[in-house]
Motif scaffolding. Structure first.
Motif, mmCIF file in Angstrom:
data_model
loop_
_atom_site.group_PDB
_atom_site.id
_atom_site.type_symbol
_atom_site.label_atom_id
_atom_site.label_comp_id
_atom_site.label_asym_id
_atom_site.label_seq_id
_atom_site.Cartn_x
_atom_site.Cartn_y
_atom_site.Cartn_z
ATOM 1 N N SER A 13 1.176 -1.636 0.033
ATOM 2 C CA SER A 13 0.014 0.057 0.096
ATOM 3 C C SER A 13 1.018 1.515 -0.010
ATOM 4 C CB SER A 13 -1.017 -0.204 1.241
ATOM 5 O OG SER A 13 -0.045 0.451 2.669
ATOM 6 N N LYS A 14 0.345 2.650 -0.235
ATOM 7 C CA LYS A 14 0.932 3.779 0.204
ATOM 8 C C LYS A 14 1.906 3.594 1.315
ATOM 9 C CE LYS A 14 -1.850 6.092 -3.146
ATOM 10 N NZ LYS A 14 -2.693 7.837 -3.400
ATOM 11 N N ASP A 15 1.348 2.951 2.599
ATOM 12 C CA ASP A 15 2.220 3.015 3.208
ATOM 13 C C ASP A 15 2.934 2.325 3.951
ATOM 14 O OD1 ASP A 15 0.051 4.913 4.720
ATOM 15 O OD2 ASP A 15 -1.094 3.489 5.428
ATOM 16 N N GLY A 16 3.132 1.436 2.532
ATOM 17 C CA GLY A 16 4.891 -0.070 2.371
ATOM 18 C C GLY A 16 3.845 -1.615 2.244
ATOM 19 N N HIS A 17 4.536 -2.634 2.968
ATOM 20 C CA HIS A 17 4.427 -3.443 2.778
ATOM 21 C C HIS A 17 3.674 -3.654 3.851
ATOM 22 C CE1 HIS A 17 6.541 -4.278 -0.870
ATOM 23 N NE2 HIS A 17 7.370 -3.240 -1.373
ATOM 24 N N LEU A 18 2.721 -4.704 3.858
ATOM 25 C CA LEU A 18 1.617 -5.183 4.845
ATOM 26 C C LEU A 18 0.828 -6.095 4.828
ATOM 27 C CD1 LEU A 18 -0.679 -1.482 4.733
ATOM 28 C CD2 LEU A 18 1.418 -2.472 6.690
ATOM 29 N N VAL A 19 1.350 -6.817 5.838
ATOM 30 C CA VAL A 19 0.622 -8.471 5.527
ATOM 31 C C VAL A 19 -1.039 -8.459 6.836
ATOM 32 C CG1 VAL A 19 1.954 -9.082 7.990
ATOM 33 C CG2 VAL A 19 1.311 -10.262 6.454
ATOM 34 N N ARG A 20 -1.151 -9.263 6.000
ATOM 35 C CA ARG A 20 -3.028 -9.468 6.796
ATOM 36 C C ARG A 20 -3.714 -11.021 7.041
ATOM 37 N NH1 ARG A 20 -8.165 -7.449 3.980
ATOM 38 N NH2 ARG A 20 -7.949 -7.935 2.555
ATOM 39 N N THR A 21 -3.725 -11.213 8.082
ATOM 40 C CA THR A 21 -5.186 -12.184 8.332
ATOM 41 C C THR A 21 -6.496 -12.020 7.875
ATOM 42 O OG1 THR A 21 -5.627 -12.387 10.500
ATOM 43 C CG2 THR A 21 -3.599 -12.935 10.399
ATOM 44 N N LYS A 22 -7.103 -14.079 7.408
ATOM 45 C CA LYS A 22 -8.469 -13.160 7.255
ATOM 46 C C LYS A 22 -9.360 -14.095 8.254
ATOM 47 C CE LYS A 22 -12.126 -14.660 3.808
ATOM 48 N NZ LYS A 22 -12.900 -16.163 3.503
ATOM 49 N N GLY A 23 -10.519 -13.122 8.926
ATOM 50 C CA GLY A 23 -10.902 -14.055 9.997
ATOM 51 C C GLY A 23 -12.124 -12.661 10.217
ATOM 52 N N GLY A 24 -12.388 -13.012 11.477
ATOM 53 C CA GLY A 24 -13.808 -12.421 12.019
ATOM 54 C C GLY A 24 -15.324 -13.567 11.953
ATOM 55 N N VAL A 25 -16.058 -12.663 12.200
ATOM 56 C CA VAL A 25 -17.463 -13.609 12.204
ATOM 57 C C VAL A 25 -18.095 -13.400 11.017
ATOM 58 C CG1 VAL A 25 -19.840 -13.735 13.798
ATOM 59 C CG2 VAL A 25 -16.980 -12.450 15.049
ATOM 60 N N ASN A 26 -18.928 -13.949 11.218
ATOM 61 C CA ASN A 26 -19.875 -13.895 9.996
ATOM 62 C C ASN A 26 -21.146 -12.811 9.659
ATOM 63 O OD1 ASN A 26 -22.447 -14.645 10.314
ATOM 64 N ND2 ASN A 26 -21.667 -17.058 9.820
ATOM 65 N N LYS A 27 -21.413 -12.022 8.576
ATOM 66 C CA LYS A 27 -22.329 -10.797 8.774
ATOM 67 C C LYS A 27 -23.194 -11.284 9.043
ATOM 68 C CE LYS A 27 -24.567 -7.780 5.206
ATOM 69 N NZ LYS A 27 -24.798 -7.396 4.288
ATOM 70 N N LYS A 28 -24.191 -12.812 9.136
ATOM 71 C CA LYS A 28 -25.094 -13.335 9.360
ATOM 72 C C LYS A 28 -25.268 -12.889 10.736
ATOM 73 C CE LYS A 28 -29.532 -16.319 8.733
ATOM 74 N NZ LYS A 28 -29.670 -17.613 8.582
ATOM 75 N N ARG A 29 -24.954 -13.292 11.289
ATOM 76 C CA ARG A 29 -24.596 -13.348 13.083
ATOM 77 C C ARG A 29 -23.885 -11.913 13.496
ATOM 78 N NH1 ARG A 29 -19.241 -16.137 17.137
ATOM 79 N NH2 ARG A 29 -20.656 -15.344 18.869
ATOM 80 N N ILE A 30 -23.551 -10.857 12.543
ATOM 81 C CA ILE A 30 -23.880 -9.590 13.148
ATOM 82 C C ILE A 30 -24.729 -9.595 13.536
ATOM 83 C CG2 ILE A 30 -22.689 -8.059 12.716
ATOM 84 C CD1 ILE A 30 -19.888 -9.268 12.127
ATOM 85 N N MET A 31 -25.755 -9.691 12.264
ATOM 86 C CA MET A 31 -26.883 -8.918 12.148
ATOM 87 C C MET A 31 -27.976 -9.270 12.886
ATOM 88 S SD MET A 31 -24.983 -6.831 10.300
ATOM 89 C CE MET A 31 -26.905 -5.130 9.595
ATOM 90 N N THR A 32 -27.457 -10.566 13.740
ATOM 91 C CA THR A 32 -29.104 -11.599 14.499
ATOM 92 C C THR A 32 -28.512 -11.896 15.835
ATOM 93 O OG1 THR A 32 -28.085 -13.293 13.541
ATOM 94 C CG2 THR A 32 -29.813 -12.018 12.045
ATOM 95 N N ASP A 33 -27.690 -11.838 16.449
ATOM 96 C CA ASP A 33 -26.586 -12.419 17.551
ATOM 97 C C ASP A 33 -26.746 -11.119 18.625
ATOM 98 O OD1 ASP A 33 -25.957 -13.348 19.685
ATOM 99 O OD2 ASP A 33 -24.364 -14.382 18.545
ATOM 100 N N PRO A 34 -27.946 -10.973 19.092
ATOM 101 C CA PRO A 34 -28.139 -9.959 20.632
ATOM 102 C C PRO A 34 -26.472 -10.147 20.994
ATOM 103 C CG PRO A 34 -29.844 -11.691 21.008
ATOM 104 C CD PRO A 34 -28.854 -12.130 19.420
ATOM 105 N N ALA A 35 -25.593 -10.373 20.990
ATOM 106 C CA ALA A 35 -23.888 -9.875 21.159
ATOM 107 C C ALA A 35 -23.469 -9.124 20.587
ATOM 108 C CB ALA A 35 -23.464 -11.444 21.171
ATOM 109 N N PHE A 36 -24.628 -9.242 19.188
ATOM 110 C CA PHE A 36 -23.498 -7.654 18.324
ATOM 111 C C PHE A 36 -24.316 -6.744 18.346
ATOM 112 C CE2 PHE A 36 -21.441 -11.752 17.430
ATOM 113 C CZ PHE A 36 -20.299 -11.406 17.808
ATOM 114 N N ALA A 37 -25.176 -6.369 19.406
ATOM 115 C CA ALA A 37 -25.712 -5.075 18.841
ATOM 116 C C ALA A 37 -24.896 -4.392 19.937
ATOM 117 C CB ALA A 37 -26.343 -5.501 20.401
#
Length: 139
Positions: A13-37
């Motif tokens: 990127s403009k900030d230089g060479h970067l590395v990242r991992t794929k991860g996270g919670v799926n969208k359906k859970r975020i949009m429906t689970d009360p824990a993600f209010a």
């Protein structure tokens, strides 16, 4: 190095060479689970902040095309988030920039904002100017 290897994505990127991992919670859970209010509240306000930033950038239109820096959108979003936090009348998840801008503190935060961090407005525009916040929100 560019590409993916063992679940790591390498990119430049403009900030230089970067590395990242794929991860996270799926969208359906975020949009429906009360824990993600709280997450849904944050998403709603983030979307409103992004729209407010676009309104401001569009309001200065052609003048901005050759004057902005590459981080303008993210810097503006950060500023507008601070202004949105000044909205003490709306419930969480529905706070907005326009209400925050009605406060003197909100106006002061916006007043010091430069569209190009490497060329502050005062260094390139030697004339007086004002911003009509009501006009920006009516566009």
């Amino acid at each position: 190095m560019k590409g993916t290897l063992d679940g790591l994505t390498f990119y430049k990127s403009k900030d230089g060479h970067l590395v990242r991992t794929k991860g996270g919670v799926n969208k359906k859970r975020i949009m429906t689970d009360p824990a993600f209010a709280r997450t849904r509240e944050n998403l709603s306000e983030f979307g409103q902040n992004a729209k407010a930033g676009k309104l401001i950038r569009d309001a200065v239109g052609l003048m901005l095309n050759n004057a902005k820096d590459s981080k303008l959108s993210s810097r503006m979003l950060q500023l507008l988030n601070s202004i949105k936090n000044l909205d003490t009348t709306s419930e969480r998840g529905k706070r907005n920039v326009q209400v925050g801008l009605n406060s003197m503190e909100g106006k002061q935060l916006l007043k010091g904002f430069d569209f190009n961090i490497q060329a502050p407005m005062a260094s390139v525009l030697h004339a007086s100017y004002t911003l009509d916040a009501q006009l920006v929100w009516s566009l």
